[in-house]
Design a protein around this motif. Structure first.
Motif, PDB file in Angstrom:
ATOM      1  N   ASP A  93       0.810  -1.213   0.000  1.00 12.80           N
ATOM      2  CA  ASP A  93       0.000   0.000   0.000  1.00 12.80           C
ATOM      3  C   ASP A  93       0.844   1.265   0.000  1.00 12.80           C
ATOM      4  N   SER A  94       2.087   1.158   0.458  1.00 10.86           N
ATOM      5  CA  SER A  94       2.891   2.364   0.600  1.00 10.86           C
ATOM      6  C   SER A  94       4.266   2.315  -0.068  1.00 10.86           C
ATOM      7  N   ALA A  95       4.691   1.156  -0.590  1.00  6.13           N
ATOM      8  CA  ALA A  95       6.069   1.076  -1.100  1.00  6.13           C
ATOM      9  C   ALA A  95       6.237   0.011  -2.175  1.00  6.13           C
ATOM     10  N   LEU A  96       7.261   0.220  -3.009  1.00  2.00           N
ATOM     11  CA  LEU A  96       7.789  -0.837  -3.862  1.00  2.00           C
ATOM     12  C   LEU A  96       8.808  -1.571  -3.014  1.00  2.00           C
ATOM     13  N   VAL A  97       8.736  -2.875  -2.975  1.00  2.00           N
ATOM     14  CA  VAL A  97       9.670  -3.656  -2.172  1.00  2.00           C
ATOM     15  C   VAL A  97      10.441  -4.579  -3.110  1.00  2.00           C
ATOM     16  N   ILE A  98      11.754  -4.420  -3.119  1.00  2.00           N
ATOM     17  CA  ILE A  98      12.628  -5.261  -3.925  1.00  2.00           C
ATOM     18  C   ILE A  98      13.394  -6.150  -2.962  1.00  2.00           C
ATOM     19  N   PRO A 135       9.360   4.200  -1.049  1.00  2.00           N
ATOM     20  CA  PRO A 135       7.995   4.708  -0.868  1.00  2.00           C
ATOM     21  C   PRO A 135       7.365   5.041  -2.229  1.00  2.00           C
ATOM     22  N   LEU A 136       6.090   4.706  -2.393  1.00  2.00           N
ATOM     23  CA  LEU A 136       5.416   4.984  -3.661  1.00  2.00           C
ATOM     24  C   LEU A 136       5.491   6.466  -4.003  1.00  2.00           C
ATOM     25  N   SER A 137       5.454   7.303  -2.987  1.00  2.00           N
ATOM     26  CA  SER A 137       5.519   8.747  -3.221  1.00  2.00           C
ATOM     27  C   SER A 137       6.889   9.184  -3.730  1.00  2.00           C
ATOM     28  N   ALA A 138       7.903   8.330  -3.614  1.00  2.00           N
ATOM     29  CA  ALA A 138       9.255   8.668  -4.068  1.00  2.00           C
ATOM     30  C   ALA A 138       9.555   8.151  -5.472  1.00  2.00           C
ATOM     31  N   VAL A 139       8.631   7.391  -6.067  1.00  2.00           N
ATOM     32  CA  VAL A 139       8.853   6.840  -7.409  1.00  2.00           C
ATOM     33  C   VAL A 139       8.442   7.885  -8.436  1.00  2.00           C
ATOM     34  N   SER A 140       9.396   8.305  -9.274  1.00  2.00           N
ATOM     35  CA  SER A 140       9.046   9.290 -10.304  1.00  2.00           C
ATOM     36  C   SER A 140       8.716   8.609 -11.631  1.00  2.00           C
ATOM     37  N   VAL A 200      -0.531  -1.769 -10.661  1.00  2.00           N
ATOM     38  CA  VAL A 200      -0.736  -1.594  -9.233  1.00  2.00           C
ATOM     39  C   VAL A 200      -0.521  -0.145  -8.822  1.00  2.00           C
ATOM     40  N   LEU A 201       0.414   0.549  -9.484  1.00  2.00           N
ATOM     41  CA  LEU A 201       0.712   1.944  -9.140  1.00  2.00           C
ATOM     42  C   LEU A 201      -0.315   2.931  -9.719  1.00  2.00           C
ATOM     43  N   ALA A 202      -1.073   2.537 -10.735  1.00  2.00           N
ATOM     44  CA  ALA A 202      -1.975   3.457 -11.424  1.00  2.00           C
ATOM     45  C   ALA A 202      -2.936   4.181 -10.475  1.00  2.00           C
ATOM     46  N   PRO A 203      -3.637   3.498  -9.586  1.00  4.04           N
ATOM     47  CA  PRO A 203      -4.547   4.235  -8.687  1.00  4.04           C
ATOM     48  C   PRO A 203      -3.789   5.235  -7.798  1.00  4.04           C
ATOM     49  N   PHE A 204      -2.596   4.878  -7.370  1.00  4.84           N
ATOM     50  CA  PHE A 204      -1.818   5.780  -6.541  1.00  4.84           C
ATOM     51  C   PHE A 204      -1.423   7.020  -7.332  1.00  4.84           C
ATOM     52  N   ARG A 205      -1.020   6.847  -8.592  1.00  3.52           N
ATOM     53  CA  ARG A 205      -0.602   7.968  -9.428  1.00  3.52           C
ATOM     54  C   ARG A 205      -1.767   8.902  -9.714  1.00  3.52           C
ATOM     55  N   GLN A 206      -2.982   8.370  -9.899  1.00  2.00           N
ATOM     56  CA  GLN A 206      -4.141   9.213 -10.168  1.00  2.00           C
ATOM     57  C   GLN A 206      -4.516  10.042  -8.958  1.00  2.00           C
ATOM     58  N   ALA A 207      -4.292   9.491  -7.750  1.00  2.00           N
ATOM     59  CA  ALA A 207      -4.643  10.206  -6.529  1.00  2.00           C
ATOM     60  C   ALA A 207      -3.628  11.292  -6.209  1.00  2.00           C
ATOM     61  N   ALA A 208      -2.403  11.153  -6.732  1.00  2.00           N
ATOM     62  CA  ALA A 208      -1.331  12.108  -6.417  1.00  2.00           C
ATOM     63  C   ALA A 208      -1.517  13.424  -7.131  1.00  2.00           C
TER      64      ALA A 208
END
Length: 145
Positions: free
Chosen positions: A34-39, A57-62, A137-145
């Motif tokens: 919900d909050s991060a990409l985990v590698i 953090p998802l907010s840090a992915v450009s 998976v990131l698409a909904p997060f990007r639309q909300a940002a």
């Protein structure tokens, strides 16, 4: 066994090890929470990269994209990464994290300033499937940002 025979066998064993290393693909697991990409490097990749987990953090992915090796961030002079030209680059190198063997199509994750790494350069068996799954998976997060 004589010591001369043992000494003669050492270069052969080292060469066989390098040849095997060239053939072993990367072993990474990428998940999106919900909050991060985990590698998470798996198996020997934990040894090569000296990491067992990286959270971005998802907010840090450009951006996330597939690019040929020639478009990957350049390797700075000296770094902490394991680097054998054309064979393996693994671990942190400057502000970029690498886990790449001989592949040409690499998944490049660009991060915003303030993240642990500026970029992550990763090799997957099927980078296009990994990119599609991650972007979905990131698409909904990007639309909300």
């Amino acid at each position: 066994m004589s010591s001369a025979l043992v000494l003669a066998a050492v270069p052969i064993v080292l060469a066989a090890g390098l040849l095997a290393l060239m053939k072993v693909p990367t072993n990474l697991q990428l998940t999106v929470t919900d909050s991060a990409l985990v590698i998470e490097p798996q198996g020997l990749d934990r040894l090569w990269t000296r990491r067992d987990r990286i959270e971005v953090p998802l907010s840090a992915v450009s951006s996330i994209r597939i690019a040929p090796r020639t478009e990957a961030p350049p390797l700075p002079g000296r770094g902490n990464a394991l680097h054998l030209s054309g064979i393996i680059t693994a671990g942190p190198h400057g502000n970029t994290f690498w886990d790449v063997r001989r592949g040409d199509q690499l998944l490049i994750i660009q991060c915003l300033p303030g993240a642990e790494f500026d970029a992550l350069v990763l090799q997957f068996a099927n980078p296009f499937a990994t990119l599609t799954r991650t972007r979905t998976v990131l698409a909904p997060f990007r639309q909300a940002a």
